[in-house]
Design a protein around this motif. Structure first.
Motif, PDB file in Angstrom:
ATOM      1  N   GLY A 165      21.902  38.880  -0.198  1.00 19.63           N
ATOM      2  CA  GLY A 165      22.705  39.907  -0.876  1.00 19.63           C
ATOM      3  C   GLY A 165      24.042  39.267  -1.169  1.00 19.63           C
ATOM      4  N   ARG A 166      25.116  39.933  -0.759  1.00 16.75           N
ATOM      5  CA  ARG A 166      26.444  39.383  -1.046  1.00 16.75           C
ATOM      6  C   ARG A 166      26.760  38.279  -0.060  1.00 16.75           C
ATOM      7  NH1 ARG A 166      28.825  43.482  -0.570  1.00 16.75           N
ATOM      8  NH2 ARG A 166      27.805  44.309  -2.377  1.00 16.75           N
ATOM      9  N   HIS A 188      20.723  39.371  -5.399  1.00 16.17           N
ATOM     10  CA  HIS A 188      20.754  40.800  -5.686  1.00 16.17           C
ATOM     11  C   HIS A 188      21.476  41.085  -7.009  1.00 16.17           C
ATOM     12  CE1 HIS A 188      24.824  40.172  -4.450  1.00 16.17           C
ATOM     13  NE2 HIS A 188      25.141  41.381  -4.822  1.00 16.17           N
ATOM     14  N   ILE A 453      20.878  41.322   3.055  1.00 16.84           N
ATOM     15  CA  ILE A 453      20.251  42.236   2.101  1.00 16.84           C
ATOM     16  C   ILE A 453      19.487  43.298   2.878  1.00 16.84           C
ATOM     17  CG2 ILE A 453      19.567  40.074   0.976  1.00 16.84           C
ATOM     18  CD1 ILE A 453      17.079  41.460   0.018  1.00 16.84           C
ATOM     19  N   THR A 458      18.540  49.540  -0.086  1.00 16.59           N
ATOM     20  CA  THR A 458      19.388  49.408  -1.276  1.00 16.59           C
ATOM     21  C   THR A 458      18.613  49.055  -2.538  1.00 16.59           C
ATOM     22  OG1 THR A 458      19.783  47.114  -0.678  1.00 16.59           O
ATOM     23  CG2 THR A 458      21.445  48.693  -0.003  1.00 16.59           C
ATOM     24  N   ILE A 484      23.563  41.919  11.285  1.00 21.00           N
ATOM     25  CA  ILE A 484      24.488  42.175  12.402  1.00 21.00           C
ATOM     26  C   ILE A 484      24.106  43.439  13.158  1.00 21.00           C
ATOM     27  CG2 ILE A 484      26.438  40.898  11.440  1.00 21.00           C
ATOM     28  CD1 ILE A 484      27.490  43.518  10.337  1.00 21.00           C
ATOM     29  N   VAL A 485      23.338  44.306  12.511  1.00 21.69           N
ATOM     30  CA  VAL A 485      22.826  45.492  13.201  1.00 21.69           C
ATOM     31  C   VAL A 485      21.316  45.551  12.975  1.00 21.69           C
ATOM     32  CG1 VAL A 485      24.950  46.834  12.952  1.00 21.69           C
ATOM     33  CG2 VAL A 485      23.210  46.956  11.167  1.00 21.69           C
ATOM     34  N   ALA A 500      27.275  36.477  12.902  1.00 23.31           N
ATOM     35  CA  ALA A 500      28.688  36.803  13.116  1.00 23.31           C
ATOM     36  C   ALA A 500      29.133  37.672  11.949  1.00 23.31           C
ATOM     37  CB  ALA A 500      29.499  35.511  13.145  1.00 23.31           C
ATOM     38  N   THR A 501      30.024  38.633  12.176  1.00 24.17           N
ATOM     39  CA  THR A 501      30.530  39.442  11.063  1.00 24.17           C
ATOM     40  C   THR A 501      31.554  38.619  10.280  1.00 24.17           C
ATOM     41  OG1 THR A 501      32.433  40.336  12.238  1.00 24.17           O
ATOM     42  CG2 THR A 501      30.355  41.542  12.458  1.00 24.17           C
ATOM     43  N   SER A 700      23.075  57.351  -9.772  1.00 28.02           N
ATOM     44  CA  SER A 700      23.627  57.207  -8.419  1.00 28.02           C
ATOM     45  C   SER A 700      25.002  56.568  -8.536  1.00 28.02           C
ATOM     46  CB  SER A 700      22.699  56.388  -7.520  1.00 28.02           C
ATOM     47  OG  SER A 700      22.209  55.262  -8.186  1.00 28.02           O
ATOM     48  N   GLY A 709      24.812  49.007   1.809  1.00 30.21           N
ATOM     49  CA  GLY A 709      24.192  49.048   3.143  1.00 30.21           C
ATOM     50  C   GLY A 709      25.072  48.519   4.253  1.00 30.21           C
ATOM     51  N   ARG A 710      26.353  48.292   3.996  1.00 28.44           N
ATOM     52  CA  ARG A 710      27.105  47.599   5.050  1.00 28.44           C
ATOM     53  C   ARG A 710      28.128  48.440   5.793  1.00 28.44           C
ATOM     54  NH1 ARG A 710      29.050  42.406   3.580  1.00 28.44           N
ATOM     55  NH2 ARG A 710      27.107  42.199   2.488  1.00 28.44           N
ATOM     56  N   ASN A 857      17.259  55.764  -3.039  1.00 33.60           N
ATOM     57  CA  ASN A 857      16.551  54.601  -3.572  1.00 33.60           C
ATOM     58  C   ASN A 857      15.046  54.669  -3.357  1.00 33.60           C
ATOM     59  OD1 ASN A 857      19.262  53.956  -3.684  1.00 33.60           O
ATOM     60  ND2 ASN A 857      18.843  51.788  -3.612  1.00 33.60           N
ATOM     61  N   LEU A 860      13.691  55.789  -6.642  1.00 35.15           N
ATOM     62  CA  LEU A 860      14.144  55.208  -7.914  1.00 35.15           C
ATOM     63  C   LEU A 860      13.214  54.050  -8.279  1.00 35.15           C
ATOM     64  CD1 LEU A 860      18.020  55.165  -7.364  1.00 35.15           C
ATOM     65  CD2 LEU A 860      16.655  56.804  -8.668  1.00 35.15           C
TER      66      LEU A 860
HETATM   67  N1  LIG Z   1      20.768  53.842  -5.841  1.00 33.63           N
HETATM   68  C1  LIG Z   1      21.574  52.789  -5.966  1.00 33.63           C
HETATM   69  N2  LIG Z   1      21.278  51.668  -5.284  1.00 33.63           N
HETATM   70  C2  LIG Z   1      22.093  50.602  -5.402  1.00 33.63           C
HETATM   71  C3  LIG Z   1      23.249  50.649  -6.198  1.00 33.63           C
HETATM   72  C4  LIG Z   1      23.517  51.856  -6.906  1.00 33.63           C
HETATM   73  O1  LIG Z   1      24.510  51.977  -7.644  1.00 33.63           O
HETATM   74  N3  LIG Z   1      22.657  52.882  -6.762  1.00 33.63           N
HETATM   75  N4  LIG Z   1      24.047  49.546  -6.276  1.00 33.63           N
HETATM   76  C5  LIG Z   1      23.445  48.243  -6.121  1.00 33.63           C
HETATM   77  C6  LIG Z   1      24.432  47.152  -5.967  1.00 33.63           C
HETATM   78  S1  LIG Z   1      25.722  47.086  -7.095  1.00 33.63           S
HETATM   79  C7  LIG Z   1      24.300  46.175  -5.045  1.00 33.63           C
HETATM   80  S2  LIG Z   1      25.382  44.837  -5.092  1.00 33.63           S
HETATM   81  C8  LIG Z   1      23.213  46.230  -4.034  1.00 33.63           C
HETATM   82  C9  LIG Z   1      23.624  45.655  -2.678  1.00 33.63           C
HETATM   83  O2  LIG Z   1      22.615  45.763  -1.775  1.00 33.63           O
HETATM   84  P1  LIG Z   1      22.355  44.609  -0.692  1.00 33.63           P
HETATM   85  O3  LIG Z   1      22.278  43.324  -1.379  1.00 33.63           O
HETATM   86  O4  LIG Z   1      21.183  45.035   0.086  1.00 33.63           O
HETATM   87  O5  LIG Z   1      23.716  44.534   0.152  1.00 33.63           O
HETATM   88  P2  LIG Z   1      24.482  45.404   1.245  1.00 33.63           P
HETATM   89  O6  LIG Z   1      23.995  46.790   1.190  1.00 33.63           O
HETATM   90  O7  LIG Z   1      25.907  45.185   1.011  1.00 33.63           O
HETATM   91  O8  LIG Z   1      24.144  44.755   2.659  1.00 33.63           O
HETATM   92  C10 LIG Z   1      22.866  44.647   3.132  1.00 33.63           C
HETATM   93  C11 LIG Z   1      22.680  44.233   4.558  1.00 33.63           C
HETATM   94  O9  LIG Z   1      23.638  43.296   5.005  1.00 33.63           O
HETATM   95  C12 LIG Z   1      23.878  43.557   6.370  1.00 33.63           C
HETATM   96  N5  LIG Z   1      25.156  42.942   6.729  1.00 33.63           N
HETATM   97  C13 LIG Z   1      26.399  43.451   6.643  1.00 33.63           C
HETATM   98  N6  LIG Z   1      27.297  42.535   7.062  1.00 33.63           N
HETATM   99  C14 LIG Z   1      26.596  41.435   7.419  1.00 33.63           C
HETATM  100  C15 LIG Z   1      26.947  40.160   7.935  1.00 33.63           C
HETATM  101  O10 LIG Z   1      28.117  39.878   8.172  1.00 33.63           O
HETATM  102  N7  LIG Z   1      25.953  39.274   8.157  1.00 33.63           N
HETATM  103  C16 LIG Z   1      24.645  39.566   7.919  1.00 33.63           C
HETATM  104  N8  LIG Z   1      23.733  38.628   8.146  1.00 33.63           N
HETATM  105  N9  LIG Z   1      24.285  40.766   7.458  1.00 33.63           N
HETATM  106  C17 LIG Z   1      25.247  41.681   7.201  1.00 33.63           C
HETATM  107  C18 LIG Z   1      23.825  45.052   6.485  1.00 33.63           C
HETATM  108  O11 LIG Z   1      23.562  45.440   7.815  1.00 33.63           O
HETATM  109  C19 LIG Z   1      22.674  45.370   5.564  1.00 33.63           C
HETATM  110  O12 LIG Z   1      21.463  45.306   6.261  1.00 33.63           O
HETATM  111  O13 LIG Z   1      22.817  47.600  -3.849  1.00 33.63           O
HETATM  112  C20 LIG Z   1      22.360  48.167  -5.036  1.00 33.63           C
HETATM  113  N10 LIG Z   1      21.787  49.464  -4.723  1.00 33.63           N
END
Ligand SMILES: Nc1nc2c(c(=O)[nH]1)N[C@H]1C(S)=C(S)[C@@H](COP(=O)(O)OP(=O)(O)OC[C@H]3O[C@@H](n4cnc5c(=O)[nH]c(N)nc54)[C@H](O)[C@@H]3O)O[C@H]1N2
Ligand SMILES: Nc1nc2c(c(=O)[nH]1)N[C@H]1C(S)=C(S)[C@@H](COP(=O)(O)OP(=O)(O)OC[C@H]3O[C@@H](n4cnc5c(=O)[nH]c(N)nc54)[C@H](O)[C@@H]3O)O[C@H]1N2
Ligand code: SF4
Ligand SMILES: [Mo]
Length: 883
Positions: A165-166, A188, A453, A458, A484-485, A500-501, A700, A709-710, A857, A860
């Motif tokens: 993910g990010r 992502h 991710i 998400t 991390i969780v 690590a966070t 959404s 998700g963070r 989601n 969707l």
């Molecule tokens: N319905 C709907 N869904 C969407 C969107 C929307 O507008 N509508 N937006 C979308 C967008 S723009 C994006 S960018 C995506 C993002 O969606 P994802 O890429 O899934 O990213 P996040 O939700 O930021 O983080 C996901 C995971 O990272 C974990 N995490 C948090 N911090 C850390 C860390 O320090 N280390 C590790 N290893 N894990 C960590 C969290 O516990 C979580 O499990 O979602 C999308 N989903």
């Protein structure tokens, strides 16, 4: 025996889990753990007391926030081994102040969240059952190395994939994959912003993201960005937009289907019918040309196609035409276009996901960006600007040597053929099709490593397609998850790698700078990670060292800290205040930020080419382009443009002009069997052209206090927003007979595809009424939404992630019952003393609270848009009925 004697239960028991012991974790689990929460500390005699932070005695550590993708420079205050306070680092040129948003403030709570993952865990029992054995890191590394080694030895390194993910660790992760020979880095971006990035690349050539010179801007035309709450860099933009409005009365006009906090704070707010921004922008272009309010010289010198062709193309795009499509009155489209163009050149028309996350998002984004070219605001003070160096280039930030060679093979998974522009400018991939590809047998993986991710939460079809594939050991034979969780993603893993966070790890960070100068930031640990958590880059490096000599040599440099130290080696050692440092790394540790000196990146396309650049070049008379071969006899490339007899840089597009007409897009589309005129022409989203009276568009959106998700596990943020009723216009509420607070059943339908590309995907265009899913949800009736739109926020409705995310108070007996496995618990560890999650989750439904919301989601559909593959999130057709 396993079940009856040795199993511990609940996340709380994690803290006391011994190596080799087994624990049961599941959706219902919620239990307190040993670490005291933030602002509580344990005395030497074992008593707990509240810590009153005294910032004078606290240690200050500069770093970078990552509670969202805005990545603000921050300063943390550490006392008794805890981060007790965060503030902004004013040296960050984007932030430029001590301020952060609420999410930035809440970041440290995740460090002390009692339900952090603390040890590597190996699945026992079936995948998704929730039974885990604590193992050592050595065992975890050995298992990963053995499995990856097998793929290399079998000649299939591409069966190892990392799905991020990010991340912020492209360089580190890229090194690992290059070392093993796999190109399969999935991401992502297609869920996020790939249409916007592609639109900027097509038009301007060398940037994926504008840096509006907002402080000097006089007129903002905002198409679907919610930068008062979200937006990549939202906080940085808000600060400058606000200043411009106060200082010189700049006007802010917002198009959003919903009254977001940005819409509510704008001078004017319009609610277009979903997916019609492209038409509105084209009609504005029509008015600007008709009224001769365009920048004639800029268009003549720098824009493709020329004025005559533009006039011809836009002739039929009248305000009346756009009004009919969008519902925005023609008189307003006309007036806004004239106001915008009259305030030139300090004006900016820009977008975000409200415009981009549609089937026609790529063209809609391009049409909006075009407005800046017509009025010549591109690169001008107060205009639509962009920086030149917005990435961590290896030349400036060298990684330790030797580096593995770049992998050159491709696979369908990371380069899906149906979306030929997905990876054209940047590796944007098409992340949302990964699970379908695996399911359809179009790709095979042996080792799947996930990092930051949360696909089941998400992703579109998260709890159906994504979770189904993640649970299937035939489709994903091995899944290692860094988190991390205990997230829903971790639940479907075989190996959990506790991370690590962002406040506990190293890294270099960078983003586009609204001050238009190159800069870089250092992320450094404020405190060490708890338990045995290890930062993900170190995990990869440790695996690399165990793969054998061919790979290990690329990881001999040491730790991630050493890696970052090398990346800082070319940075200066003398600070802006004259302080001297032993190295660039020490400089960065002290200030947290380095900003390049030099002029701001205004009008970079006008910069003259140097004599050195011109040496060996020639001018193509027909196009005015300056052509040069990279080596004698090599292929010629356009490096500049002749303007008024001077060889200038121009834009980094094939024509060296701002490309409204992009022949390359037309060619690529034709090769993929699609008709495309190469212009950002408007085509309605298939299926939305004429919705029946009982069908709506489901949108959404993001909250100001949550990031996907963070943040759900961060108690203070969950406390502010934990519920997401569906926004509904009063006319809809009257039709179906509901009021705010009532429950409805929402049904979503598959998109109707239009192009050859997406007909090949998922077995082709769906029938008219193919249902994706149904959800029960509470309604919030408001005038602040388009009558044909229903809106539900994401970020909520987690089944996992601990008590704050799940909205459940912790209680030992309740947990044991919820686990439903009849497990007896050998040793639970100490009762936590000050655990405000035990009774402090006042929104727990079982106590009469509103609960933790709905994960929208789940219903969707996966819906990649043509050419670029961005998920068309905001096009979902739905129906709703009272229950
Ligand atoms: N319905 C709907 N869904 C969407 C969107 C929307 O507008 N509508 N937006 C979308 C967008 S723009 C994006 S960018 C995506 C993002 O969606 P994802 O890429 O899934 O990213 P996040 O939700 O930021 O983080 C996901 C995971 O990272 C974990 N995490 C948090 N911090 C850390 C860390 O320090 N280390 C590790 N290893 N894990 C960590 C969290 O516990 C979580 O499990 O979602 C999308 N989903
Ligand atoms: N607080 C917070 N900040 C964040 C994030 C977060 O999750 N929370 N995530 C970060 C990330 S990864 C991203 S990608 C950005 C996203 O930042 P934004 O794109 O600014 O935010 P979104 O909520 O994804 O979408 C913007 C708006 O689009 C509107 N919209 C939906 N459909 C349409 C339409 O058809 N037309 C128009 N005009 N508008 C429409 C929605 O109502 C919403 O208000 O934010 C970043 N910053
Ligand atoms: S805007 Fe994002 S990066 Fe900046 S402080 Fe808030 S959460 Fe952190
Ligand atoms: Mo995003």
């Amino acid at each position: 025996m396993l079940r009856r004697e040795f199993i511990k239960s609940g996340l709380g028991a994690l803290a006391t889990l011994g190596v080799g012991e087994v624990i049961l974790l599941g959706a219902g689990d919620a239990m307190a753990a040993a670490p005291d929460p933030l602002n509580y500390a344990t005395d030497a005699d074992g008593a707990a007391h509240k810590v009153r932070p005294d910032y004078r005695t606290a240690t200050s550590v500069k770093s970078v926030c990552l509670n969202c993708s805005t990545v603000c420079g921050i300063e943390g205050f550490v006392q008794d081994g805890r981060v007790v306070k965060i503030r902004g680092n004013p040296l960050d040129p984007n932030l430029g102040s001590f301020m952060t948003c609420a999410k930035g403030q809440s970041g440290p709570t995740i460090n002390n969240y009692p339900e952090r993952l603390l040890f590597p865990l190996r699945r026992v029992g079936k995948r998704g059952e929730g039974l885990w054995r604590r193992i050592t890191w050595e065992e975890a590394y050995a298992e990963m190395a053995t499995r990856i080694r097998r793929c290399i030895d079998d000649g299939h390194p591409e069966r190892v994939a990392i799905h991020q993910g990010r991340s912020r660790y492209e360089s580190e992760i890229g090194r690992f994959l290059n070392a093993i020979g796999s190109p399969v880095l999935l991401n992502h971006r297609a869920l996020c912003s790939s249409n916007k990035r592609a639109a900027n690349y097509v038009s301007l050539g060398e940037t994926d993201w504008e840096s509006i010179d907002a402080e000097r801007c006089r007129y903002f035309l905002n198409f679907g960005a919610n930068f008062f709450e979200a937006h990549q860099g939202g906080l940085h933009l808000v600060k400058r937009v606000t200043k411009a409005r106060f200082d010189h009365g700049a006007k802010l006009v917002t198009f959003d289907v919903r009254m977001s906090n940005t819409a509510g704070r704008s001078d004017e707010w319009f609610q277009p019918y979903p997916g019609t921004e492209g038409a509105i922008a084209l009609a504005m272009g029509h008015v600007i040309l008709r009224e001769n309010l365009h920048d004639r010289a800029f268009v003549a010198d720098y824009v493709q196609p020329g004025e005559a062709r533009l006039r011809e193309w836009l002739a039929s795009c009248t305000p009346a035409w756009a009004a009919q499509l969008s519902g925005v009155p023609a008189a307003d489209i006309e007036r806004l276009a004239i106001e915008f163009a009259s305030a030139k050149p300090a004006v900016a028309a820009f977008t975000n996901r409200g415009t981009g996350a549609h089937y026609n998002g790529f063209n809609a984004e391009r049409a909006v960006v075009m407005l800046n070219a017509l009025v010549g605001s591109v690169g001008k003070p107060g205009g639509y600007c962009y920086g030149l160096e917005e990435k961590l280039s290896p030349a400036k930030y060298p990684a330790p040597q030797p580096e593995p060679p770049k992998v050159t093979i491709r696979t369908d998974l990371e380069d899906p053929p149906e979306w030929p522009l997905a990876n054209r400018w940047q590796k944007m991939k098409v992340g949302q099709v990964v699970y379908d590809y695996l399911k359809e047998g179009r790709a095979r993986l042996d080792v799947y490593i996930s990092y930051t991710i949360a696909a089941p939460m998400t992703w579109p079809e998260g709890r159906t397609t994504a979770a189904e594939v993640l649970a299937d050991e035939k489709l994903i034979p091995f899944h290692a998850c860094s988190d991390i969780v205990y997230s829903e993603m971790a639940h479907y893993a075989d190996l959990i790698l506790p991370d690590a966070t962002y406040l506990e790890r190293w890294g270099m960070d960078i983003r586009n700078n609204l001050e238009l100068r190159h800069y870089v930031m250092l992320r450094q640990p404020m405190v060490p990670p708890p338990g045995e958590a290890v930062s993900f880059p170190d995990v990869l490096f440790n695996i690399g060292k165990r793969l054998g000599p061919d790979q290990a040599k690329y990881f001999a440099f040491g730790t991630h800290e050493d890696y970052v130290r090398a990346q800082c080696s070319k940075l200066p050692t003398k600070g802006p205040d004259g302080r001297a440092f032993a190295s660039g790394f020490e400089y960065m540790k002290h200030y947290g930020v380095h900003v390049d000196a030099g002029p701001k990146a205004y009008e970079v396309y006008r910069r003259a080419l140097s004599a050195e650049q011109l040496a060996g070049s020639r001018v193509d008379e027909a196009s005015g382009r300056v052509l040069k071969a990279d080596k004698p006899g090599g292929k010629e490339r356009a490096i500049g443009l002749m303007v008024g007899g001077v060889a200038v840089r121009g834009f980094a597009t094939p024509s060296r002009r701002f490309e409204i007409h992009a022949p390359e897009v037309a060619q690529v589309a034709a090769a993929a069997g699609m008709r495309d005129d190469g212009l950002p022409s408007f085509h309605h989203v298939p299926g939305l052209e004429s919705l029946p009276a009982d069908r709506y568009v489901l949108t959404s959106f993001k909250w100001n206090v949550h990031t996907q998700g963070r943040t759900a596990s961060q108690k203070y943020l969950a406390e502010i927003v934990h519920d997401n009723p569906m926004w509904m216009h009063p006319s809809v509420a009257a039709r179906i007979g509901v009021k705010s607070g009532d429950m409805v059943e929402l049904t979503t339908y598959r998109p109707r595809s239009g192009t050859a590309g997406d007909k090949a995907f998922k077995g082709g265009a769906a029938g008219k009424d193919a249902v994706v899913g149904r959800a029960r949800i509470r309604v919030f009736v408001t005038q602040g939404i388009h009558p044909k739109v229903l809106a539900v926020s994401n970020s909520l409705g987690w089944k996992f992630g601990g008590r704050a995310a799940q909205g459940r108070n912790g209680n030992r007996t309740a947990v044991l019952r919820a686990s439903g496995q009849g497990a007896t618990v050998a040793a639970l560890g100490p009762e936590p003393r000050h655990d405000d999650l035990r009774n402090g989750v006042w929104w727990d439904e079982r106590n009469g609270g509103r609960g933790n919301g709905v994960n929208i989601n789940a219903i969707l559909p996966v819906n990649p848009s043509p050419l670029v593959g961005m998920q068309a999130w905001f096009d979902t057709v739905c129906s709703v009925r009272r229950v």
